[in-house]
Design a protein around this motif. Structure first.
Motif, PDB file in Angstrom:
ATOM      1  N   ALA A  37      -3.674   1.749 -18.602  1.00  0.00           N
ATOM      2  CA  ALA A  37      -4.828   1.764 -17.705  1.00  0.00           C
ATOM      3  C   ALA A  37      -5.336   3.190 -17.550  1.00  0.00           C
ATOM      4  O   ALA A  37      -4.571   4.144 -17.636  1.00  0.00           O
ATOM      5  N   PRO A  38      -6.641   3.344 -17.306  1.00  0.00           N
ATOM      6  CA  PRO A  38      -7.161   4.701 -17.086  1.00  0.00           C
ATOM      7  C   PRO A  38      -6.680   5.256 -15.750  1.00  0.00           C
ATOM      8  O   PRO A  38      -6.437   4.506 -14.799  1.00  0.00           O
ATOM      9  N   LEU A  39      -6.531   6.553 -15.686  1.00  0.00           N
ATOM     10  CA  LEU A  39      -6.171   7.192 -14.424  1.00  0.00           C
ATOM     11  C   LEU A  39      -7.309   7.013 -13.421  1.00  0.00           C
ATOM     12  O   LEU A  39      -8.478   7.116 -13.792  1.00  0.00           O
ATOM     13  N   PRO A  40      -7.000   6.754 -12.159  1.00  0.00           N
ATOM     14  CA  PRO A  40      -8.069   6.599 -11.170  1.00  0.00           C
ATOM     15  C   PRO A  40      -8.805   7.910 -10.949  1.00  0.00           C
ATOM     16  O   PRO A  40      -8.217   8.996 -11.047  1.00  0.00           O
ATOM     17  N   ALA A  41     -10.087   7.798 -10.689  1.00  0.00           N
ATOM     18  CA  ALA A  41     -10.877   9.000 -10.404  1.00  0.00           C
ATOM     19  C   ALA A  41     -10.369   9.653  -9.122  1.00  0.00           C
ATOM     20  O   ALA A  41     -10.097   8.972  -8.126  1.00  0.00           O
ATOM     21  N   LEU A  42     -10.251  10.976  -9.141  1.00  0.00           N
ATOM     22  CA  LEU A  42      -9.708  11.699  -7.991  1.00  0.00           C
ATOM     23  C   LEU A  42     -10.811  12.006  -6.981  1.00  0.00           C
ATOM     24  O   LEU A  42     -11.194  13.160  -6.766  1.00  0.00           O
ATOM     25  N   THR A  43     -11.309  10.957  -6.362  1.00  0.00           N
ATOM     26  CA  THR A  43     -12.307  11.141  -5.321  1.00  0.00           C
ATOM     27  C   THR A  43     -11.630  11.483  -3.995  1.00  0.00           C
ATOM     28  O   THR A  43     -10.405  11.331  -3.848  1.00  0.00           O
ATOM     29  N   ALA A  44     -12.431  11.893  -3.036  1.00  0.00           N
ATOM     30  CA  ALA A  44     -11.871  12.234  -1.724  1.00  0.00           C
ATOM     31  C   ALA A  44     -11.221  11.015  -1.079  1.00  0.00           C
ATOM     32  O   ALA A  44     -10.151  11.112  -0.451  1.00  0.00           O
ATOM     33  N   ALA A  45     -11.837   9.848  -1.244  1.00  0.00           N
ATOM     34  CA  ALA A  45     -11.283   8.625  -0.653  1.00  0.00           C
ATOM     35  C   ALA A  45      -9.946   8.264  -1.288  1.00  0.00           C
ATOM     36  O   ALA A  45      -8.999   7.870  -0.596  1.00  0.00           O
ATOM     37  N   VAL A  46      -9.859   8.387  -2.618  1.00  0.00           N
ATOM     38  CA  VAL A  46      -8.608   8.079  -3.320  1.00  0.00           C
ATOM     39  C   VAL A  46      -7.503   9.035  -2.898  1.00  0.00           C
ATOM     40  O   VAL A  46      -6.359   8.627  -2.635  1.00  0.00           O
ATOM     41  N   LEU A  47      -7.830  10.322  -2.821  1.00  0.00           N
ATOM     42  CA  LEU A  47      -6.828  11.321  -2.415  1.00  0.00           C
ATOM     43  C   LEU A  47      -6.371  11.100  -0.978  1.00  0.00           C
ATOM     44  O   LEU A  47      -5.186  11.232  -0.669  1.00  0.00           O
ATOM     45  N   ALA A  48      -7.304  10.759  -0.108  1.00  0.00           N
ATOM     46  CA  ALA A  48      -6.945  10.524   1.293  1.00  0.00           C
ATOM     47  C   ALA A  48      -6.042   9.306   1.428  1.00  0.00           C
ATOM     48  O   ALA A  48      -5.055   9.321   2.171  1.00  0.00           O
ATOM     49  N   ARG A  49      -6.368   8.240   0.697  1.00  0.00           N
ATOM     50  CA  ARG A  49      -5.548   7.030   0.746  1.00  0.00           C
ATOM     51  C   ARG A  49      -4.150   7.298   0.179  1.00  0.00           C
ATOM     52  O   ARG A  49      -3.142   6.840   0.721  1.00  0.00           O
ATOM     53  N   SER A  50      -4.098   8.061  -0.897  1.00  0.00           N
ATOM     54  CA  SER A  50      -2.806   8.394  -1.499  1.00  0.00           C
ATOM     55  C   SER A  50      -1.970   9.250  -0.554  1.00  0.00           C
ATOM     56  O   SER A  50      -0.764   9.033  -0.405  1.00  0.00           O
ATOM     57  N   ALA A  51      -2.614  10.223   0.098  1.00  0.00           N
ATOM     58  CA  ALA A  51      -1.902  11.075   1.054  1.00  0.00           C
ATOM     59  C   ALA A  51      -1.372  10.258   2.230  1.00  0.00           C
ATOM     60  O   ALA A  51      -0.247  10.473   2.706  1.00  0.00           O
ATOM     61  N   ALA A  52      -2.177   9.287   2.684  1.00  0.00           N
ATOM     62  CA  ALA A  52      -1.744   8.426   3.792  1.00  0.00           C
ATOM     63  C   ALA A  52      -0.543   7.585   3.391  1.00  0.00           C
ATOM     64  O   ALA A  52       0.405   7.418   4.169  1.00  0.00           O
ATOM     65  N   ARG A  53      -0.572   7.057   2.160  1.00  0.00           N
ATOM     66  CA  ARG A  53       0.563   6.270   1.689  1.00  0.00           C
ATOM     67  C   ARG A  53       1.826   7.120   1.626  1.00  0.00           C
ATOM     68  O   ARG A  53       2.912   6.687   2.046  1.00  0.00           O
ATOM     69  N   CYS A  54       1.695   8.332   1.091  1.00  0.00           N
ATOM     70  CA  CYS A  54       2.870   9.208   0.993  1.00  0.00           C
ATOM     71  C   CYS A  54       3.407   9.569   2.371  1.00  0.00           C
ATOM     72  O   CYS A  54       4.632   9.616   2.579  1.00  0.00           O
ATOM     73  N   LEU A  55       2.527   9.824   3.308  1.00  0.00           N
ATOM     74  CA  LEU A  55       2.960  10.186   4.661  1.00  0.00           C
ATOM     75  C   LEU A  55       3.678   9.019   5.344  1.00  0.00           C
ATOM     76  O   LEU A  55       4.764   9.183   5.909  1.00  0.00           O
ATOM     77  N   VAL A  56       3.068   7.836   5.279  1.00  0.00           N
ATOM     78  CA  VAL A  56       3.679   6.658   5.894  1.00  0.00           C
ATOM     79  C   VAL A  56       4.995   6.318   5.204  1.00  0.00           C
ATOM     80  O   VAL A  56       6.017   6.042   5.851  1.00  0.00           O
ATOM     81  N   GLY A  57       4.992   6.332   3.866  1.00  0.00           N
ATOM     82  CA  GLY A  57       6.196   5.979   3.114  1.00  0.00           C
ATOM     83  C   GLY A  57       7.339   6.950   3.350  1.00  0.00           C
ATOM     84  O   GLY A  57       8.483   6.533   3.588  1.00  0.00           O
ATOM     85  N   ALA A  58       7.053   8.256   3.277  1.00  0.00           N
ATOM     86  CA  ALA A  58       8.101   9.248   3.497  1.00  0.00           C
ATOM     87  C   ALA A  58       8.654   9.161   4.915  1.00  0.00           C
ATOM     88  O   ALA A  58       9.864   9.293   5.135  1.00  0.00           O
ATOM     89  N   SER A  59       7.786   8.900   5.871  1.00  0.00           N
ATOM     90  CA  SER A  59       8.245   8.738   7.257  1.00  0.00           C
ATOM     91  C   SER A  59       9.190   7.550   7.384  1.00  0.00           C
ATOM     92  O   SER A  59      10.216   7.618   8.082  1.00  0.00           O
ATOM     93  N   ALA A  60       8.853   6.459   6.702  1.00  0.00           N
ATOM     94  CA  ALA A  60       9.716   5.276   6.738  1.00  0.00           C
ATOM     95  C   ALA A  60      11.074   5.567   6.121  1.00  0.00           C
ATOM     96  O   ALA A  60      12.118   5.162   6.661  1.00  0.00           O
TER      97      ALA A  60
END
Length: 371
Positions: free
Chosen positions: A283-306
């Protein structure tokens, strides 16, 4: 050959590398006066303890400290799971499997070969926690090599990217981690070269069987039994040495995390929810838009906290149960170093971490609208 090995193990070779990178020992002065004021750019430690050091190249200093951090628990418990949450669980599974094998082999070799780390002086030692461990091979070098090249080899069938660029990144990252072990004074050149070569050999030997192991891990009815019992057996079978070091505890941590992820990925397959990318691969890499980066950062923050939360909860509960079972006073902090307490406590804790990483976190993302 013996002369070459002796040369590569020479601590002065490490000290010369440190000096070329701007890291110098400063002899402790005014013995007996307690804490001294260090010159600008030096560490400030009590006299009579470790020699002080002077940093003359802060860019390299920060670069190598960050690179060394790629071999510590904080990296494994945050960055590796982020590959699962934000890229592809398939890749994370491959990385965890290979990381577990490579690290167990490396840790075991350390305590069997019992070759010392470089002494200080002449080298500057920037880490204290693992100083009691033996040196050869460098498990930082092993992990960096295994992670970089397992990701490179596995990602080619999952993600569209230019292989030459991926190869350059893999070589650069693994080289930085290897050089960081010299800069921090924790390994000889022989330790680092041996670690990288052993890891490369393990990747080469196991690569033809990755697909076969995937099928067994995900589909066999015996998979969860093997995934829990084999790492636990290896943990209890880990050899004792003549003094306490963090090697056994770190090994149990790795085995527990690997076991938890193993069972978790099997459970996801049985439930029919693997959270892997849909559609044709690679699959192609997702475009690194601000929305994609923000969602990814939120996932990492929530996941690491868990993961950090479950780690703390299970660690506390498991130690309480074991202290009570073996009638150990709660004030005896050193009791957690005993095999009968350290092995089950760490294995239980990090098995829980692996299970939460592989099973629960993605489902939390669905509830929060982060997938």
């Amino acid at each position: 050959m013996p002369e070459l090995l002796a040369y590569l193990q020479d601590p002065e070779l490490v000290a010369r590398f440190q000096r070329r990178c701007g890291l110098f020992l400063v002899e402790a002065a005014h013995q007996g006066r307690g804490r001294t004021h260090a010159p600008a750019g030096t560490s400030d430690t009590p006299c009579g303890h470790r020699p002080r050091y002077e940093v003359r190249n802060w860019l390299l200093h920060v670069l190598f400290l960050l690179s060394a951090g790629m071999g510590h628990e904080i990296f494994y418990i945050t960055c590796l799971p982020c590959i699962h949450w934000s890229l592809d669980p398939f890749l994370c599974r491959r990385l965890v499997n290979m990381w577990t094998v490579v690290m167990y082999v490396g840790q075991l070799m350390k305590d069997v070969l019992k070759l010392p780390r470089p002494p200080s002086p002449p080298v500057v030692k920037l880490e204290k926690r693992v100083d009691a461990e033996y040196g050869l091979p460098s498990t930082h070098a092993m992990a960096a090599t295994a992670i970089s090249f397992t990701l490179l080899l596995s990602a080619s069938s999952r993600i569209q990217f230019q292989f030459e660029v991926g190869l350059l990144i893999a070589v650069t990252l693994s080289s930085l981690v290897c050089l960081s072990r010299l800069y921090t004074g924790m390994h000889s050149v022989l330790d680092v070269i041996s670690g990288a070569l052993i890891s490369a050999l393990l990747v080469f030997l196991t690569y033809p069987y990755w697909e076969t192991f995937d099928r067994f891990q995900l589909t066999s009815r015996m998979s969860p039994i093997v995934g829990l019992s084999l790492p636990l057996f290896l943990g209890y079978a880990y050899p004792d040495i003549d003094h306490y070091s963090t090697t056994r505890g770190d090994t149990i941590t790795i085995l527990g995390a690997g076991a938890g992820c193993w069972v978790g990925y099997w459970a996801n397959e049985q439930l029919g929810e693997t959270f892997e990318p849909q559609g044709p691969l690679p699959a192609p890499l997702p475009a690194l838009t601000a929305a994609v980066l923000a969602r990814s950062a939120a996932r990492c923050l929530v996941g690491a906290s868990a993961l950090l939360a479950i780690r703390q909860v299970v660690k506390t509960l498991s130690l309480r149960v074991l202290y009570s079972w073996y009638n150990v006073p709660k004030s005896d902090a050193g009791a957690r170093r005993r095999r009968e307490i350290e092995v089950p406590s760490k294995f239980t804790t990090y098995t829980a971490v692996g299970l939460v990483n592989s099973i629960l976190v993605n489902r939390v993302f669905v509830l929060l609208g982060l997938l």
